[in-house]
Motif scaffolding. Structure first.
Motif, PDB file in Angstrom:
ATOM      1  N   LYS A 217       0.816  -1.210   0.000  1.00 17.37           N
ATOM      2  CA  LYS A 217       0.000   0.000   0.000  1.00 17.37           C
ATOM      3  C   LYS A 217       0.852   1.263   0.000  1.00 17.37           C
ATOM      4  O   LYS A 217       0.503   2.270  -0.624  1.00 17.37           O
ATOM      5  CB  LYS A 217      -0.930  -0.006   1.221  1.00 17.37           C
ATOM      6  N   TYR A 218       1.979   1.225   0.692  1.00 18.68           N
ATOM      7  CA  TYR A 218       2.854   2.395   0.786  1.00 18.68           C
ATOM      8  C   TYR A 218       4.114   2.244  -0.057  1.00 18.68           C
ATOM      9  O   TYR A 218       5.019   3.076   0.020  1.00 18.68           O
ATOM     10  CB  TYR A 218       3.240   2.642   2.248  1.00 18.68           C
ATOM     11  N   GLY A 219       4.196   1.175  -0.847  1.00 22.99           N
ATOM     12  CA  GLY A 219       5.362   0.971  -1.700  1.00 22.99           C
ATOM     13  C   GLY A 219       6.630   0.691  -0.925  1.00 22.99           C
ATOM     14  O   GLY A 219       7.724   1.024  -1.380  1.00 22.99           O
ATOM     15  N   ALA A 220       6.489   0.082   0.239  1.00 25.36           N
ATOM     16  CA  ALA A 220       7.649  -0.187   1.092  1.00 25.36           C
ATOM     17  C   ALA A 220       8.098  -1.632   0.912  1.00 25.36           C
ATOM     18  O   ALA A 220       7.287  -2.560   0.965  1.00 25.36           O
ATOM     19  CB  ALA A 220       7.306   0.070   2.557  1.00 25.36           C
ATOM     20  N   ASP A 221       9.393  -1.823   0.699  1.00 25.19           N
ATOM     21  CA  ASP A 221       9.980  -3.151   0.587  1.00 25.19           C
ATOM     22  C   ASP A 221      11.451  -3.034   0.949  1.00 25.19           C
ATOM     23  O   ASP A 221      12.303  -2.775   0.101  1.00 25.19           O
ATOM     24  CB  ASP A 221       9.810  -3.708  -0.827  1.00 25.19           C
ATOM     25  N   GLY A 222      11.737  -3.187   2.224  1.00 28.82           N
ATOM     26  CA  GLY A 222      13.116  -3.028   2.685  1.00 28.82           C
ATOM     27  C   GLY A 222      13.216  -3.171   4.190  1.00 28.82           C
ATOM     28  O   GLY A 222      12.338  -3.753   4.839  1.00 28.82           O
ATOM     29  N   SER A 223      14.281  -2.618   4.753  1.00 28.78           N
ATOM     30  CA  SER A 223      14.581  -2.775   6.180  1.00 28.78           C
ATOM     31  C   SER A 223      14.087  -1.581   6.984  1.00 28.78           C
ATOM     32  O   SER A 223      14.234  -0.434   6.566  1.00 28.78           O
ATOM     33  CB  SER A 223      16.088  -2.934   6.385  1.00 28.78           C
ATOM     34  N   VAL A 224      13.529  -1.860   8.157  1.00 30.44           N
ATOM     35  CA  VAL A 224      13.073  -0.808   9.071  1.00 30.44           C
ATOM     36  C   VAL A 224      14.294  -0.180   9.725  1.00 30.44           C
ATOM     37  O   VAL A 224      15.123  -0.875  10.326  1.00 30.44           O
ATOM     38  CB  VAL A 224      12.129  -1.383  10.149  1.00 30.44           C
ATOM     39  N   ILE A 225      14.434   1.144   9.585  1.00 28.42           N
ATOM     40  CA  ILE A 225      15.597   1.822  10.160  1.00 28.42           C
ATOM     41  C   ILE A 225      15.224   2.711  11.348  1.00 28.42           C
ATOM     42  O   ILE A 225      16.089   3.114  12.114  1.00 28.42           O
ATOM     43  CB  ILE A 225      16.336   2.663   9.091  1.00 28.42           C
ATOM     44  N   GLU A 226      13.926   3.012  11.496  1.00 26.26           N
ATOM     45  CA  GLU A 226      13.521   3.845  12.634  1.00 26.26           C
ATOM     46  C   GLU A 226      12.028   3.651  12.907  1.00 26.26           C
ATOM     47  O   GLU A 226      11.217   3.542  11.983  1.00 26.26           O
ATOM     48  CB  GLU A 226      13.802   5.327  12.349  1.00 26.26           C
ATOM     49  N   ILE A 227      11.689   3.601  14.196  1.00 24.78           N
ATOM     50  CA  ILE A 227      10.289   3.541  14.627  1.00 24.78           C
ATOM     51  C   ILE A 227      10.085   4.616  15.681  1.00 24.78           C
ATOM     52  O   ILE A 227      10.763   4.621  16.704  1.00 24.78           O
ATOM     53  CB  ILE A 227       9.937   2.162  15.226  1.00 24.78           C
ATOM     54  N   ASN A 228       9.176   5.548  15.416  1.00 21.29           N
ATOM     55  CA  ASN A 228       8.849   6.563  16.415  1.00 21.29           C
ATOM     56  C   ASN A 228       7.336   6.697  16.515  1.00 21.29           C
ATOM     57  O   ASN A 228       6.588   5.904  15.939  1.00 21.29           O
ATOM     58  CB  ASN A 228       9.522   7.905  16.083  1.00 21.29           C
ATOM     59  N   LEU A 229       6.885   7.710  17.256  1.00 18.56           N
ATOM     60  CA  LEU A 229       5.454   7.835  17.504  1.00 18.56           C
ATOM     61  C   LEU A 229       4.647   8.120  16.246  1.00 18.56           C
ATOM     62  O   LEU A 229       3.496   7.702  16.132  1.00 18.56           O
ATOM     63  CB  LEU A 229       5.195   8.950  18.527  1.00 18.56           C
ATOM     64  N   SER A 230       5.229   8.821  15.307  1.00 14.23           N
ATOM     65  CA  SER A 230       4.454   9.237  14.136  1.00 14.23           C
ATOM     66  C   SER A 230       4.711   8.393  12.889  1.00 14.23           C
ATOM     67  O   SER A 230       3.790   8.114  12.127  1.00 14.23           O
ATOM     68  CB  SER A 230       4.744  10.708  13.807  1.00 14.23           C
TER      69      SER A 230
END
Length: 415
Positions: A217-230
């Motif tokens: 849906k968001y065109g994401a295919d890779g590694s998570v590099i950061e997770i924050n509140l927003s």
């Protein structure tokens, strides 16, 4: 006149210098004595409580008290005694300095709230560990319940600390906060949604930094590099960055490849389409010809012997191939590919290896190869998969089979 000016006037102008120094020395001596008393009280109380809990845990059959000790609940409870002594004795030390006394007592109350939260946390962690030992509760999400409880405790604790710092009663503080909640919800809607999502993601351990996720849906295919509140930042394999709203991790579907990365291999699941009209029974001459393929020679000899025995016992008329039992070119090819994949050096032998037929389609019969590569790195995985299918496509013709492809005229008419 400000409070500081009052203090300065009272102790440096209203009083003589010698009297001020006397008061300071007196306070310093009493403060040192108090620190020594508190240190001794803390050590003695901690030793007595820990010894009591240790002795008590050895006499009981349940391991709940052992878990209390392991989660340091007695050690933290022991700190309450010095805290109570400090709150009661500090007014004596700062009797001549009421301004200092007010601020220090405020800090002690804040410390008391934090200490209480840590004690409750230790007790809850003890319950969590204890419940996990009970067979009927092993499959229940105990972690989630404990973490949600701790969330509410932290909210109440932080609100209490703020109420102390601004010198407002707890009830009035929450009443004021409730009146402004509608505006706060409107202004900080995304932040609140992200906060809730962050909690759920942490509780469920669904996404970690470093995980490879796919979210179409968001065109994401890779590694998570950061997770924050927003937002959750994903670095795609083409080195672009995709920002996903944190709350999308609980409202939308996505694929997390962590299970594959932590397993023994990466799945290969791909099929080739065989023309249905190229499928046929094998004659004895065909079988003799295929015995030249070393991987299936032993298999063909064994199957040919079993089939001849069966056909002889049932008086099968083999002048027509369909009578009795027979080998087919697609069945022998499937066995060949099964053996080839099982012996491939880059395939994990401890995981599922299967070559199977899928439901026939208008384009032909799909023959699917299902296995797991030992090497999970993307470029190596693609190489291994290509190597297997290079061989499969080249081997098809040896079994008088054909791979389906649209005729050139059909493709030209579609264009």
């Amino acid at each position: 006149m400000s409070e500081f000016q009052h203090f300065f006037y009272d102790y440096f102008i209203g009083l003589g210098w010698s009297e001020v120094m006397s008061k300071y020395l007196n306070m310093l001596c009493m403060f040192i004595i108090l620190v020594i008393i508190l240190f001794i009280a803390d050590r003695l109380t901690r030793r007595l409580i820990i010894r009591f809990f240790s002795a008590f845990s050895e006499r009981t059959k349940t391991n709940f008290d052992n878990l209390l000790v392991s989660h340091r609940a007695p050690r933290r409870i022991a700190h309450l005694v010095p805290l109570v002594l400090t709150i009661n004795l500090f007014p004596l030390v700062f009797h001549d300095f009421p301004h200092f006394e007010t601020y220090i007592l405020m800090l002690l109350k804040v410390y008391g709230i934090i200490l209480t939260i840590w004690i409750i946390r230790s007790v809850l962690k003890t319950f969590e560990s204890y419940f996990k030992t009970l067979p009927r509760l092993k499959d229940k999400p105990i972690d989630s319940y404990i973490q949600v409880t701790m969330l509410f405790i932290w909210i109440i604790g932080i609100a209490s600390i703020l109420a102390i710092l601004i010198d407002l009663s707890f009830i009035k503080f929450f009443t004021t906060l409730g009146a402004a909640s509608a505006i706060l919800l409107l202004i900080f809607k995304d932040t609140i949604l992200g906060f809730v999502a962050s909690i759920q993601v942490a509780i469920n351990d669904s996404v970690r930094i470093g995980d490879w996720i796919t979210m179409e849906k968001y065109g994401a295919d890779g590694s998570v590099i950061e997770i924050n509140l927003s937002t959750v930042q994903v670095q795609n394999f083409d080195m672009t960055i995709t920002n996903i709203p944190t709350y999308a991790l609980i409202s939308d579907s996505y694929k997390n490849w962590r299970g594959m990365q932590s397993s023994g291999g990466r799945r290969i699941k791909r099929s080739i389409l065989l023309k249905a009209k190229s499928i046929k029974y094998l004659s004895d001459d065909d079988i003799e010809h295929l015995k030249g393929i070393q991987l299936i020679k032993e298999y063909l000899e064994s199957r040919q012997k079993d089939i001849k025995t069966y056909n002889t016992e049932h008086n099968a008329d083999k002048s027509v191939l369909i009578n009795g039992r027979n080998l087919t070119n697609v069945g022998v090819f499937r066995k060949y590919m099964q053996t080839y994949v099982e012996r491939h050096s880059a395939v994990n032998k401890e995981m599922t290896i299967m070559v199977r037929q899928l439901e026939p389609t208008p384009e032909g019969l799909p023959l699917e190869i299902y296995c797991f590569s030992s090497d999970k790195r993307w470029e190596n995985y693609e190489y291994i998969m290509a190597d297997i299918f290079d061989h499969a496509l080249a081997a098809v013709s040896y079994f008088d089979l054909e791979v389906f492809e649209y005729p050139t005229k059909f493709k030209d008419s579609n264009q």
